[in-house]
Write a protein that holds these residues in place. Sequence first.
Motif, PDB file in Angstrom:
ATOM      1  N   LEU A   1       0.817  -1.218   0.000  1.00 48.80           N
ATOM      2  CA  LEU A   1       0.000   0.000   0.000  1.00 48.80           C
ATOM      3  C   LEU A   1       0.853   1.272   0.000  1.00 48.80           C
ATOM      4  CD1 LEU A   1      -2.712  -1.072   2.612  1.00 48.80           C
ATOM      5  CD2 LEU A   1      -2.839  -1.191   0.122  1.00 48.80           C
ATOM      6  N   LEU A   2       2.157   1.114  -0.125  1.00 49.46           N
ATOM      7  CA  LEU A   2       3.058   2.269  -0.102  1.00 49.46           C
ATOM      8  C   LEU A   2       2.671   3.301  -1.144  1.00 49.46           C
ATOM      9  CD1 LEU A   2       6.583   0.662   0.314  1.00 49.46           C
ATOM     10  CD2 LEU A   2       5.521   2.302   1.840  1.00 49.46           C
TER      11      LEU A   2
ATOM     12  N   CYS B   1      -6.409   2.437  -0.698  1.00 50.96           N
ATOM     13  CA  CYS B   1      -6.030   1.436   0.319  1.00 50.96           C
ATOM     14  C   CYS B   1      -7.276   0.862   0.978  1.00 50.96           C
ATOM     15  CB  CYS B   1      -5.123   2.063   1.374  1.00 50.96           C
ATOM     16  SG  CYS B   1      -3.564   2.658   0.705  1.00 50.96           S
ATOM     17  N   ARG B   2      -8.213   1.728   1.259  1.00 52.63           N
ATOM     18  CA  ARG B   2      -9.477   1.309   1.876  1.00 52.63           C
ATOM     19  C   ARG B   2     -10.237   0.346   0.965  1.00 52.63           C
ATOM     20  NH1 ARG B   2     -14.702   4.745   2.307  1.00 52.63           N
ATOM     21  NH2 ARG B   2     -15.791   3.718   3.990  1.00 52.63           N
TER      22      ARG B   2
ATOM     23  N   HIS C   1       2.841  -0.740   4.396  1.00 56.65           N
ATOM     24  CA  HIS C   1       2.148   0.545   4.314  1.00 56.65           C
ATOM     25  C   HIS C   1       3.054   1.744   4.493  1.00 56.65           C
ATOM     26  CE1 HIS C   1       2.497   0.134   8.653  1.00 56.65           C
ATOM     27  NE2 HIS C   1       1.893  -1.046   8.536  1.00 56.65           N
ATOM     28  N   GLY C   2       4.244   1.574   5.004  1.00 58.14           N
ATOM     29  CA  GLY C   2       5.138   2.695   5.251  1.00 58.14           C
ATOM     30  C   GLY C   2       4.865   3.348   6.591  1.00 58.14           C
TER      31      GLY C   2
ATOM     32  N   LEU D   1      -2.262   6.457   7.155  1.00 59.83           N
ATOM     33  CA  LEU D   1      -2.635   5.144   6.616  1.00 59.83           C
ATOM     34  C   LEU D   1      -2.399   4.059   7.657  1.00 59.83           C
ATOM     35  CD1 LEU D   1      -3.417   3.054   4.503  1.00 59.83           C
ATOM     36  CD2 LEU D   1      -1.091   3.227   3.581  1.00 59.83           C
ATOM     37  N   ARG D   2      -1.268   4.099   8.308  1.00 61.61           N
ATOM     38  CA  ARG D   2      -0.926   3.109   9.345  1.00 61.61           C
ATOM     39  C   ARG D   2      -1.965   3.130  10.473  1.00 61.61           C
ATOM     40  NH1 ARG D   2       2.661   4.004  13.627  1.00 61.61           N
ATOM     41  NH2 ARG D   2       3.612   2.113  14.386  1.00 61.61           N
TER      42      ARG D   2
END
Length: 197
Positions: free
Chosen positions: A100-101, A108-109, A131-132, A144-145
């Motif tokens: 997802l980076l 992403c969702r 995800h980073g 995001l995380r």
Amino acid sequence: MSQPNRHEEDFRALMGDVRPLRQAGNRADPGGARRAPSEAQLARRESAAAETPGGDILSNDFVDLVPPFDPLSYHRDGIQTAVVDRLRHGGYPVQASLHLLRRPLEECRRLLPPFIREAYAHDLRSVLVIHGRGREIDSPPNVLRSCLAKWLMAFDEVQAFVSAGQADGGLGATWVMLRKSERARSNNRERQQKRRG
């Protein structure tokens, strides 16, 4: 004049010429019975349901932002700490991974539900989500995380998740353990019964 009579007179004076509604017209929908939704309404509902697979369980409203240097960790009741520790240290093989980076949050969702459900459908138990991690609490990778931590808890298939060890991406990746499918449980029972004789 007594107190109750005075209140009643005041009430009548305030109400003036107000009259009760007739029973037949006492409805919010004067057109009568409720109409069935139109074809266009049904199509819009179907389209909205298709846009968010799994319903709207993956909301990004009211997400508590996780500090960028704090590891993620979650497990459902009944999961042994030894299993979570083994997951944290990469003790299970990567059976699938989702990258997802640098992807937008909405993408992403949209990608997460089919990934989790497909992995579960194929009897995978340990998957890695990359995800980073940003350095600031409100940086896009950290947002995001934080969303991922909330989203993963919404899946019945997810038993536990933890931030990965350095070899697997560190705080920028998350190990996810999925529960066994009914098919996998059934296979386990059969193997155990064969061993017993």
